[in-house]
Design an enzyme around this catalytic site. Structure first.
Site, mmCIF file in Angstrom:
data_model
loop_
_atom_site.group_PDB
_atom_site.id
_atom_site.type_symbol
_atom_site.label_atom_id
_atom_site.label_comp_id
_atom_site.label_asym_id
_atom_site.label_seq_id
_atom_site.Cartn_x
_atom_site.Cartn_y
_atom_site.Cartn_z
ATOM 1 N N ASN A 162 -9.087 -0.618 3.138
ATOM 2 C CA ASN A 162 -8.979 -1.218 1.804
ATOM 3 C C ASN A 162 -7.815 -2.189 1.684
ATOM 4 O OD1 ASN A 162 -6.955 0.705 1.825
ATOM 5 N ND2 ASN A 162 -7.499 1.631 -0.129
ATOM 6 N N LYS A 171 -8.256 -4.831 -3.569
ATOM 7 C CA LYS A 171 -6.808 -4.993 -3.653
ATOM 8 C C LYS A 171 -6.430 -6.470 -3.587
ATOM 9 C CE LYS A 171 -5.167 -0.609 -1.654
ATOM 10 N NZ LYS A 171 -4.302 -0.053 -0.583
ATOM 11 N N ASP A 179 0.867 -1.171 0.000
ATOM 12 C CA ASP A 179 0.000 0.000 0.000
ATOM 13 C C ASP A 179 0.912 1.232 0.000
ATOM 14 O OD1 ASP A 179 -2.333 1.709 0.546
ATOM 15 O OD2 ASP A 179 -1.448 1.879 2.556
ATOM 16 N N THR A 208 -2.591 0.089 -4.559
ATOM 17 C CA THR A 208 -3.021 1.365 -4.025
ATOM 18 C C THR A 208 -4.454 1.728 -4.400
ATOM 19 O OG1 THR A 208 -2.469 3.741 -4.009
ATOM 20 C CG2 THR A 208 -2.031 2.541 -6.046
ATOM 21 N N GLY A 209 -5.028 2.619 -3.625
ATOM 22 C CA GLY A 209 -6.309 3.203 -3.994
ATOM 23 C C GLY A 209 -6.141 4.357 -4.963
#
Length: 272
Positions: free
Chosen positions: A225, A199, A10, A44-45
């Site tokens: 997430n 993810k 992340d 990643t978001g």
């Protein structure tokens, strides 16, 4: 040799320090992992355009899992390799209500980031992009181009409002019009992706394509997430800055993202 074959990172609150840098110790530990044949990839978001400068900085040779797992992007060929965009019909029904209720919105598009409102977010993105080289700049599209966006994939929609109560009320009232997976990145921001996207699921898909078992994957994260990665990875490591409920889902807890948590974890539990 390490028993692990891949490290999934992340970014915000994990790889990146508070000032959005990668520490020297983390760089060194990741380089050591790669020298041992362990693949390193960003999960990643973020939109791929805001993730790829860090991918470039680390000179990685893996794709980037972006937009909370909605798509897999290859910086080398500058294309999306796989993905599941938001369903067009419910998205089209939702957006007029977003505008009517004066919600801010960011759209993850293949061509860049679209926006409705949220000027402070957009200003921050523009400012950051201005310092990037030409091939790493971020394309930003205003609401006037909205009709054209919906003809193409929208990978993630982020809704936000400075008043968290207003955002939560909106989400409750429009529940039936939002058949998407929700992730509350913060009280004032909710991220929407197509059901089945996460993810963890996209990471498992990528790992399978590489012949890597999920038991051989180390996943680092600090937020909601990241839990889908924790559920599937062989070693789930929560950052010291993660909330207690996030840490409770991890196999190990390392130091804060500002205190070289990734480097310490890799030296303790991963690198031979």
């Amino acid at each position: 040799m390490s028993e692990y074959k891949a490290i999934a990172l992340d970014m915000d609150g994990t790889l990146l320090t508070r000032d959005h840098q990668i520490s020297a110790a983390t760089r060194s530990a990741l380089a050591q992992a790669r020298a041992q044949g362990i693949k390193v990839l960003l999960v990643t978001g973020r939109h791929f355009m805001t993730a790829r400068p860090f991918h470039h900085d680390l000179a990685l040779d893996t794709p980037i899992i972006c937009s909370n797992g909605a798509c897999l992007y290859d910086p080398g060929s500058d294309r999306i390799l796989a993905g599941d965009p938001l369903a067009r019909a419910p998205l089209g029904n939702l957006l007029p209500r977003v505008e009517a209720r004066q919600m801010g919105a960011l759209f993850h598009l293949s061509e860049g980031i679209g926006y409705i409102g949220g000027e402070e977010h957009v200003t921050r993105i523009r400012s950051w992009s201005a310092n990037q080289p030409a091939h790493l700049k971020i394309a930003i599209h205003p609401v006037e181009e909205l009709a054209g966006w919906l003809e193409k994939p929208v990978w993630k929609l982020e809704l936000f409002n400075q008043d968290p109560a207003h955002l939560h009320r909106f989400m409750d009232e429009e529940h039936d019009l939002i058949p998407f997976t929700r992730d509350w990145a913060a009280p004032y921001a909710v991220e929407l992706v197509q059901p089945g996207c996460s993810k963890g699921n996209r990471l498992a898909q990528w790992a399978a394509s590489e012949g890597i078992a999920m038991e051989q994957v180390v996943a680092f994260g600090d937020n909601n997430n990241d839990l889908s990665m924790f559920e599937q990875a062989g070693l789930a490591v929560a950052m010291g800055n993660a909330a207690p409920q996030i840490q409770s889902h991890a196999d190990k807890v390392t130091a804060d993202h500002n205190e070289d948590g990734i480097a310490l974890a890799l030296q303790r539990w991963v690198l031979s």
